[in-house]
Design an enzyme around this catalytic site. Structure first.
Site, PDB file in Angstrom:
ATOM      1  CD  GLU A  97      -6.223  -7.338  -4.555  1.00 21.50           C
ATOM      2  OE1 GLU A  97      -7.247  -7.170  -3.795  1.00 21.50           O
ATOM      3  OE2 GLU A  97      -5.727  -6.406  -5.140  1.00 21.50           O
TER       4      GLU A  97
ATOM      5  CG  HIS B 273     -12.737  -7.307  -2.964  1.00 21.51           C
ATOM      6  ND1 HIS B 273     -11.733  -6.868  -2.159  1.00 21.51           N
ATOM      7  CD2 HIS B 273     -12.276  -7.646  -4.107  1.00 21.51           C
ATOM      8  CE1 HIS B 273     -10.618  -6.711  -3.008  1.00 21.51           C
ATOM      9  NE2 HIS B 273     -11.157  -7.092  -4.212  1.00 21.51           N
TER      10      HIS B 273
END
Length: 137
Positions: A126, A16
């Site tokens: 994450e 991303h």
């Protein structure tokens, strides 16, 4: 009545770019640093789905873990794994794919697939050190 929390963990890899359309390029670079790189960057995410409910007196379970595994795979992992979140997922067409927004997107995908009120929490790791917790609020 016994309330129990049941969790299923899975991993996926995705890339991303953190970039908000609401901010200037300079503001994005300042806020997101290397995560704002034009070509993006990737993570090996770990997602934990936690359901909460009564233990069924007949079966002794809150939910069949095989069912939860299948729902997670079909509703989330098949679409998120090895994808560029900014480009490949409509969830992030107008939303910056921060860890916070990824957790919300996972919730929104799972909630309609589970019995009402069963989904309790999404935990999205994450990195080894960064964790987001979302409870649908």
């Amino acid at each position: 009545m016994s309330i129990v929390y049941l969790s299923r963990r899975a991993t996926f890899s995705a890339s991303h770019r953190l970039h908000s359309r609401e901010m200037s390029d300079e503001e994005n670079r300042e806020l997101f640093g290397k995560c704002n790189h034009p070509n993006g960057h990737g993570h090996n995410y770990t997602v934990e789905v936690i359901v909460r409910g009564e233990v069924d007196p007949r079966s002794g379970i809150v939910m069949n873990l095989a069912d939860l595994k299948s729902i997670l795979q079909d509703a989330v992992l098949d679409d998120f794994d090895h994808r560029n979140l900014n480009v490949d997922l409509p969830d992030f067409e107008d939303v910056n794919p921060t860890a916070e927004n990824i957790a919300i997107a996972i919730w929104r995908r799972l909630e309609p697939c589970l019995p009402d009120g069963l989904l309790h929490e999404i935990r999205l790791h994450e990195t080894e050190n960064n964790l987001v917790i979302y409870r649908g609020e």
